[in-house]
Design a protein around this motif. Structure first.
Motif, mmCIF file in Angstrom:
data_model
loop_
_atom_site.group_PDB
_atom_site.id
_atom_site.type_symbol
_atom_site.label_atom_id
_atom_site.label_comp_id
_atom_site.label_asym_id
_atom_site.label_seq_id
_atom_site.Cartn_x
_atom_site.Cartn_y
_atom_site.Cartn_z
ATOM 1 N N LEU A 1 0.852 -1.197 0.000
ATOM 2 C CA LEU A 1 0.000 0.000 0.000
ATOM 3 C C LEU A 1 0.890 1.251 0.000
ATOM 4 N N VAL A 2 0.734 2.066 -1.032
ATOM 5 C CA VAL A 2 1.527 3.305 -1.110
ATOM 6 C C VAL A 2 0.565 4.480 -1.044
ATOM 7 N N LEU A 3 0.780 5.360 -0.072
ATOM 8 C CA LEU A 3 -0.139 6.487 0.122
ATOM 9 C C LEU A 3 0.583 7.803 -0.136
ATOM 10 N N SER A 4 -0.077 8.676 -0.867
ATOM 11 C CA SER A 4 0.547 9.956 -1.174
ATOM 12 C C SER A 4 -0.179 11.095 -0.463
ATOM 13 N N GLU A 5 0.591 12.103 -0.067
ATOM 14 C CA GLU A 5 -0.001 13.264 0.619
ATOM 15 C C GLU A 5 -0.742 14.179 -0.333
ATOM 16 N N THR A 6 -0.489 14.047 -1.617
ATOM 17 C CA THR A 6 -1.244 14.843 -2.580
ATOM 18 C C THR A 6 -1.879 13.896 -3.585
ATOM 19 N N ALA A 7 -2.919 14.385 -4.232
ATOM 20 C CA ALA A 7 -3.630 13.522 -5.175
ATOM 21 C C ALA A 7 -2.748 13.215 -6.379
ATOM 22 N N ASP A 8 -1.847 14.117 -6.700
ATOM 23 C CA ASP A 8 -1.066 13.930 -7.919
ATOM 24 C C ASP A 8 0.393 14.208 -7.671
ATOM 25 N N PRO A 9 1.098 13.303 -6.992
ATOM 26 C CA PRO A 9 2.492 13.589 -6.639
ATOM 27 C C PRO A 9 3.368 13.873 -7.853
#
Ligand code: G4P
Length: 541
Positions: free
Chosen positions: A526-534
Motif C-alpha cells: 500500500l503506497v499512500l501519497s499526501e497529494t492527489a497527484d504527486p
C-alpha cells in the motif's frame, strides 16, 4: 492566434522578471516586508499603503466582510513593481493557516520563495509546511530573519535550527551587527562590506545607509564597528570555519538557502536583501507540459490558472481567474485557446493587480500574473495557450486537515447545492469527497480549517441560497493510494474511511498518522501519497 511578440522582446522581458512568494507564519512580518519592498520599488510612497488598501477593499465585497470581522485575509493577489531594471512579481498569499491550500497552489506558480521568520521565534509550524511544498518543487528559497530590532534568538542558533528542522543548508549572505535596540546593520559577506543604518521613523521613509567597504580584518571596518567588532569577527570566523559558502548552483537547486537579517519595521538591511535576492533568484524557466518542456521565449503565449477568486462584487457571481503567464506575450484582445474545452477565448477584461487597484493590462510576459474575467469557464490548473495542443501539468490537491459531513436543511435545495458545491470545488475553495459505501450521494467536505468552511457556507447561502448543516467528522487527513488499490482492505476498518474525490479517485481519510502507519504495515504494497497527484511536483519544476 495572438501575436507572440518578437523573440528578442520576450527574451528581454523574461530575463528581467522575478516571480516569488513569501512564506511565513502569521505575524512574522510579511505585510510589513511586502510594503517595504514596494516602497523601494516606488510602487507605494508611504509605508502602510498595503494595509490601507486592504481595509478599503472590504467595502466592496460581501463575503469579505467575514475577513474584516475576523481580522484575517482570505483572498490573495499579485503585486508587482520595478526595481533596478527588474520587474518583480510578488505572489501574495493569505496569512491564516485555514487558507494555506491557497498558498500551496500559489507556490506552484512561483519561481522562488522568500522564507520570512521572526528572529525571536525561528522556524514555526506554518513556515515548516509551506517550506515542504517549496522543497517538493525544488525552487530556490531565500531566508529573511526579521525583527532584528527586537531581542531575538542567537543568529547561529537560528542557522542550525533551519538546517536541523528543514534539512536545508543555511548560508548567511549577511550577518547582524548588534541586536535588539542596538541592531545597527549587517556585514555583507558577499560584497565584503559593512552596512550601517540610522534614522527612519518606523520605516515610513527610507533610512540612512552608511557603507564601509572592506574585509572584516581591515582597519576601517574595525574602527567603525567599535565594540561590536569582536563579536562579529568571531561569528564570521565560526561561519567560515563551518564551510558556509554560498554556491549559486546549490541555491538554484533549492539545496542551500541564503540567509539575510534585518528589520522590516525599521527598514534596516531590507534594501540590500532585495538587491542580493534579485541577483540570485531565477527568472522564469521552461515549464513542463504533457508535450514536454515549453520554452518561455520560443513558444507563443501560454499560461495556467493557479487561483480563482470569486465574487469580488456581491451583485454578480463574477470570478477572476489568476493566470501565470508561462510563455510568449500576452496581448489584450487577442484570441487564444482554453485547452481543456478546446474553446477559443478572447483575452478581454484582463487586469494586472497592483495591491487592490486593478489596472487594465495590454501586455504581459512569462512570470507575470494576469487576472482574467471568468464567466465560469476556468478550473484550477487549466491551461490557456495559443497553440492549444499541450496542457501544463495541473496543480496537486493537498490533504485537507478538517472534514465535515454535509446535511441539507431543505431537500428541495439539492440541485442548487450540487451546483454551488461543484462551483466551489472548481475554484478550489473546498474539496469534496463521496463515501463509497452509501447508496445515495452524500458529501464530505475537506478543508484546512474551520474558517474555510465558514467562508464556503457564507458563499453558498449568499450566492446559491442554500443553507447547510455541517457535522464535524473525526478525520484529520486524506491520503491518495498510488498504483493498484483494493478498497476492500479497509472494509472493516474503524478509523479509516475509503472515499472518492471530486475527480473520482480513491482516497482514504484517517484520524491521524498513527492510523496510517498501521494501515501501511498491515497492507503490504500500500503506497499512500499526501497529494492527489504527486507526479505534478516533478512536472512543475
Ligand atoms: P504578517 O503579515 O506576517 O502577519 O505580519 P505583519 O507584517 O502584519 O506584522 C505583524 C506585527 O509585527 C505587526 O505589529 C508589525 O508591525 C510587526 N513587525 C513586522 N516587522 C517587524 C520588525 O522588523 N520589527 C518589529 N519590532 N516588529 C515588526 P502589530 O503590533 O501586530 O501591528 P501594527 O499595529 O504595528 O500594524
Amino acid at each position: 492566434m495572438s501575436e507572440s511578440g518578437s523573440e528578442g522582446e520576450v527574451a528581454r522581458e523574461v530575463e528581467r522578471r522575478r516571480t516569488f512568494a513569501i512564506i511565513s507564519h502569521p505575524d512574522a512580518g510579511k505585510t510589513t516586508l511586502t510594503e517595504k519592498l514596494l516602497l523601494y520599488g516606488g510602487a507605494v510612497r508611504e509605508a502602510g499603503a498595503v494595509r490601507g488598501q486592504r481595509a478599503a477593499r472590504h467595502a466592496t465585497s460581501d463575503w469579505l466582510e467575514l475577513e474584516q470581522q475576523r481580522g484575517i485575509s482570505v483572498s490573495s493577489s499579485a503585486l508587482y513593481f520595478d526595481y533596478a531594471g527588474k520587474r518583480v512579481n510578488i505572489l501574495d498569499t493569505p496569512g491564516h493557516r485555514d487558507f494555506s491550500e491557497d498558498t500551496y497552489r500559489t507556490l506552484m506558480a512561483a519561481d522562488s520563495a522568500v522564507m520570512l521568520m521572526d528572529a525571536a521565534k525561528g522556524v514555526e509550524d506554518q513556515t515548516r509546511k509551506l517550506f515542504q511544498v517549496c522543497r517538493l518543487r525544488r525552487i530556490p528559497i531565500f531566508t529573511f530573519v526579521n525583527k532584528m530590532d527586537r531581542y531575538g534568538r542567537d543568529a547561529l542558533d537560528l542557522m542550525s535550527e533551519i538546517e536541523e528542522i528543514l534539512g536545508i543548508d543555511a548560508v548567511p549572505a549577511d550577518w547582524p551587527i548588534g541586536a535588539g535596540a542596538d541592531f545597527r546593520g549587517v556585514y555583507d559577506r558577499i560584497r565584503q562590506r559593512v552596512l550601517l543604518y540610522s534614522g527612519g521613523e518606523h520605516g515610513t521613509t527610507r533610512v540612512d545607509e552608511q557603507v564601509i567597504e572592506g574585509a572584516i580584518d581591515e582597519p576601517q571596518v574595525r574602527e567603525v564597528l567599535g565594540r561590536d567588532y569582536d563579536d562579529l569577527a568571531e561569528n564570521l570566523e565560526l561561519i567560515e570555519g563551518a564551510g558556509a559558502t554560498l554556491n549559486p548552483e546549490a541555491v538554484r537547486a533549492g539545496e542551500q538557502t541564503p540567509m539575510f537579517f534585518g528589520s522590516a519595521l525599521t527598514n534596516y538591511a531590507v534594501e540590500p536583501f532585495l538587491e542580493r535576492f534579485l541577483e540570485m533568484a531565477p527568472c522564469p524557466d521552461g515549464r513542463v507540459s504533457d508535450q514536454g518542456k515549453i520554452d518561455p521565449v520560443a513558444q507563443p503565449f501560454s499560461g495556467f490558472v493557479f487561483k480563482i477568486q470569486a465574487n469580488m462584487d456581491p451583485d454578480h457571481r463574477d470570478r477572476v481567474a489568476f493566470l501565470r503567464v508561462c510563455s510568449g506575450r500576452f496581448a489584450k484582445g487577442e484570441t487564444t485557446r482554453h485547452v481543456r474545452t478546446g474553446k477559443s477565448l478572447r483575452l478581454m477584461n484582463s487586469t494586472l493587480i497592483m495591491g487592490n487597484d486593478r489596472h487594465e493590462v495590454d501586455t504581459a510576459y512569462p512570470g507575470d500574473v494576469v487576472g482574467l474575467f471568468d464567466p465560469g469557464l476556468f478550473r484550477i490548473g487549466d491551461t490557456v495557450s495559443d497553440q492549444g495542443d499541450f496542457a501544463y501539468a495541473g496543480i496537486p490537491s493537498f490533504s485537507p486537515e478538517s472534514f465535515m459531513r454535509v446535511e441539507l436543511a431543505a431537500v428541495l435545495k439539492r440541485k442548487s447545492l450540487e451546483k454551488g458545491l461543484a462551483q466551489l470545488v472548481q475554484e478550489g475553495a473546498v474539496q469534496s469527497f463521496q463515501a463509497i459505501e452509501t447508496s445515495s450521494a452524500s458529501w464530505i467536505l475537506g478543508a484546512m480549517g474551520p474558517l474555510q468552511f465558514e467562508v464556503m457556507r457564507h458563499r453558498l447561502k449568499g450566492e446559491y441560497r442554500v443553507d447547510l448543516q455541517l457535522t464535524a467528522m473525526p478525520f484529520k487527513l486524506a491520503r491518495w493510494p498510488q498504483g493498484d488499490f483494493d478498497p476492500d482492505i479497509f472494509r472493516f476498518a474503524e478509523r479509516i474511511m475509503v472515499v472518492k474525490d471530486a475527480q473520482d479517485r480513491f482516497a482514504i481519510l484517517a484520524h491521524n498518522q498513527w492510523d496510517l502507519q498501521r494501515a501501511i504495515e498491515r497492507n503490504e504494497g500500500l503506497v499512500l501519497s499526501e497529494t492527489a497527484d504527486p507526479e505534478l511536483f516533478e512536472a512543475a519544476r
